[in-house]
Design a protein around this motif. Sequence first.
Motif, PDB file in Angstrom:
ATOM      1  N   TYR A  24      32.746 -18.605 -38.537  1.00  0.00           N
ATOM      2  CA  TYR A  24      32.375 -19.543 -39.596  1.00  0.00           C
ATOM      3  C   TYR A  24      33.495 -20.549 -39.922  1.00  0.00           C
ATOM      4  N   ALA A  65      32.870 -24.347 -41.469  1.00  0.00           N
ATOM      5  CA  ALA A  65      33.424 -24.570 -42.815  1.00  0.00           C
ATOM      6  C   ALA A  65      34.440 -25.712 -42.781  1.00  0.00           C
ATOM      7  N   LEU A  82      31.251 -26.187 -51.963  1.00  0.00           N
ATOM      8  CA  LEU A  82      31.594 -24.951 -52.670  1.00  0.00           C
ATOM      9  C   LEU A  82      31.401 -23.731 -51.767  1.00  0.00           C
ATOM     10  N   ARG A  83      30.300 -23.738 -51.028  1.00  0.00           N
ATOM     11  CA  ARG A  83      30.048 -22.629 -50.104  1.00  0.00           C
ATOM     12  C   ARG A  83      31.137 -22.555 -49.035  1.00  0.00           C
ATOM     13  N   GLN A 125      34.203 -23.525 -49.276  1.00  0.00           N
ATOM     14  CA  GLN A 125      35.448 -23.025 -49.860  1.00  0.00           C
ATOM     15  C   GLN A 125      35.382 -21.513 -50.113  1.00  0.00           C
ATOM     16  N   LYS A 126      34.188 -21.001 -50.362  1.00  0.00           N
ATOM     17  CA  LYS A 126      34.024 -19.539 -50.498  1.00  0.00           C
ATOM     18  C   LYS A 126      34.211 -18.867 -49.134  1.00  0.00           C
ATOM     19  N   VAL A 127      33.644 -19.476 -48.121  1.00  0.00           N
ATOM     20  CA  VAL A 127      33.811 -18.928 -46.763  1.00  0.00           C
ATOM     21  C   VAL A 127      35.293 -18.928 -46.393  1.00  0.00           C
ATOM     22  N   ARG A 128      35.975 -19.970 -46.848  1.00  0.00           N
ATOM     23  CA  ARG A 128      37.408 -20.065 -46.574  1.00  0.00           C
ATOM     24  C   ARG A 128      38.159 -18.882 -47.200  1.00  0.00           C
ATOM     25  N   THR A 129      37.780 -18.517 -48.402  1.00  0.00           N
ATOM     26  CA  THR A 129      38.370 -17.339 -49.044  1.00  0.00           C
ATOM     27  C   THR A 129      38.154 -16.095 -48.177  1.00  0.00           C
ATOM     28  N   LEU A 130      36.962 -15.979 -47.606  1.00  0.00           N
ATOM     29  CA  LEU A 130      36.652 -14.816 -46.761  1.00  0.00           C
ATOM     30  C   LEU A 130      37.478 -14.828 -45.474  1.00  0.00           C
ATOM     31  N   LYS A 179      40.421 -16.146 -45.089  1.00  0.00           N
ATOM     32  CA  LYS A 179      41.791 -15.793 -45.444  1.00  0.00           C
ATOM     33  C   LYS A 179      41.903 -14.285 -45.708  1.00  0.00           C
ATOM     34  N   ARG A 180      40.882 -13.739 -46.357  1.00  0.00           N
ATOM     35  CA  ARG A 180      40.880 -12.308 -46.658  1.00  0.00           C
ATOM     36  C   ARG A 180      40.906 -11.472 -45.366  1.00  0.00           C
ATOM     37  N   MET A 188      42.582 -23.045 -42.006  1.00  0.00           N
ATOM     38  CA  MET A 188      41.721 -22.657 -43.122  1.00  0.00           C
ATOM     39  C   MET A 188      42.409 -21.611 -43.989  1.00  0.00           C
ATOM     40  N   ALA A 189      43.253 -20.765 -43.368  1.00  0.00           N
ATOM     41  CA  ALA A 189      43.942 -19.712 -44.111  1.00  0.00           C
ATOM     42  C   ALA A 189      45.372 -20.098 -44.472  1.00  0.00           C
TER      43      ALA A 189
END
Lengths: 513, 95
Positions: free
Chosen positions: A330, A334, A401-402, A404-409, A411-412, A460-461
Amino acid sequence: MTELTALTLAEARDGLRKRAFSAAELADAHIVAIEQARALNAYVLETPDTARAMAKNADARLKAGDARPLEGLPLGIKDLFATKDVRTTACSRILDNFVPTYESTVTTQLWRDGAVMLGKLNNDEFAMGSSNETSCFGPVVNPWRRTRTRVNPSSALQEGASRVDPTCDGSNTPLVPGGSSGGSAVAVAALLCLGATATDTGGSIRQPATFTGTVGIKPTYGRCSRWGIVAFASSLDQAGPITRTVRDAAILLRSMAGHDPKDSTSVDRAVPDYEAALGKPVKGMTIGIPNEYRLDGMAPEIDALWKQGVAWLKDAGANIVDVSLPHTKYALPAYYIVAPAEASSNLARYDGVRYGLRSPGRDVIGMYEKTRAEGFGAEVRRRVMIGTYVLSAGYYDAYYLRAQKVRTLIKRDFEECFAKGVDAILTPATPTDAFGIGEKAGASPIEMYLNDVFTVTVNMAGLPGIAVPAGLSADGLPLGLQLIGRPFDEETLFTLGAALEQAAGRFKAERWW
Amino acid sequence: MSVDAATVRRIAHLARIAVADDEIAHLQGELNAILAFVEQLSEVITDGIEPMTSVIPMEMKKREDKVTDGGISEDVLRNAPAREGNYFLVPKVVE
């Protein structure tokens, strides 16, 4: 004596200190090489007078025993870096003959440390591209050319250049150097500078480095100041060096990195002596191999190269573990929301009012619209429009917004992997070797975007990533491996990168230009 | 989601990029290809996930509120496509 342009940055540094040659001789050798290599189109502006003046100053300091870290070392500067009184265009028509009245922080630090500027280097327009074909100055030509080989890919990989028979019928199709830092990569590969500055938003340092057999590192987001670098996507952009060796990259990054009050995202932490990380033991380090980077239909030679990289690090004493980065697939979609969105905002400043191109219109809006239609190339127009769309009323949540949420995932995924004790992650750097100029012209934009499939996750991370040449393809072209590190742990990447380099050897393009 | 010709025109206008009629169909195709590509994000479950605001956790830096720069109007105007005195010149905005 070896030709001066063929020295590594570290060798030239040591030679200058021993007074084996002068900074003036070193600059002149490069100025001549650049003149003879104009067919490659790596430089969009040559600054020989500046180079000679800086070299003269360097010779005085060397003579006085007062040499700074990069004293007298000639570099090329990507045309995305603002250089005072020297035309800076981002290789876009819209900047026209823009001459900055200020100097980017990264280049300021290079000159502070004694480096010599040879000129400005070609890149994809506003760094948007993966082949350097979107530049308003035309494409850069890769110094590497295809050679038909008689050996199978896996043994070609192991043996490097020695098994490629240059007398075989090769193809003279001019190849792209990758992008967006195509001029930087070619100038380094073709011995037109000792090292170059570059920038990386989705792979723009690591992909061209790979296509040209050079080393490129994108440091952690915040490591280098972005002040004075023409902005593309501000949450992803980072500067870094392209060089011929891992050691040279370590030397240059040390000067480029550091806190800058003028960039609020630059990080206030000490810059380590990266060169000292070379030769540190790899034994006991843990290297993660992410299964998600094994793409369907990936060329067998890329997979073979990856396996070879694993074997080299294992031989050096590293522990190899399988890791999972489930959101990898993704990252690219993203990215193609986040980067165009930020670009559409950043590029709003090009309106024909304060600098750059102006095309007259009926009224002020007409002037904006005509200026931007004529000043931006096709790829930039496309990305600005996509960015405008995903940020427009009613679509923000669904897209930006979606993403940026995927980006959080994404990085996680990396954080969980590093939390398990992984020191670095090894992946291929690119899914293919270099392709021909114009070869993808008729294809969908997506096909070009896929070049960055292995590199874009790192942006992205916000992590550091280094690309190191590791072998040759069946067509005799360079291939590379990427190492991804923990935030601000560039040192581990230099240690491991040097180990890969030692095992793989270096790869040099035969001069034909 | 995909865009029609009218939407392409609207986006172009929002982006302040003049687009000729004969460019619309081609642009529409390209934009739709990109939108189809990013569509795969809709399969990711993002409930309760915070959107990323900063890749590296950092506190916003503050500085003393004082003038640190200025008096460089010639520098600012150096690259102006059109100027008059210390002003940028633009086409008439107010009738």
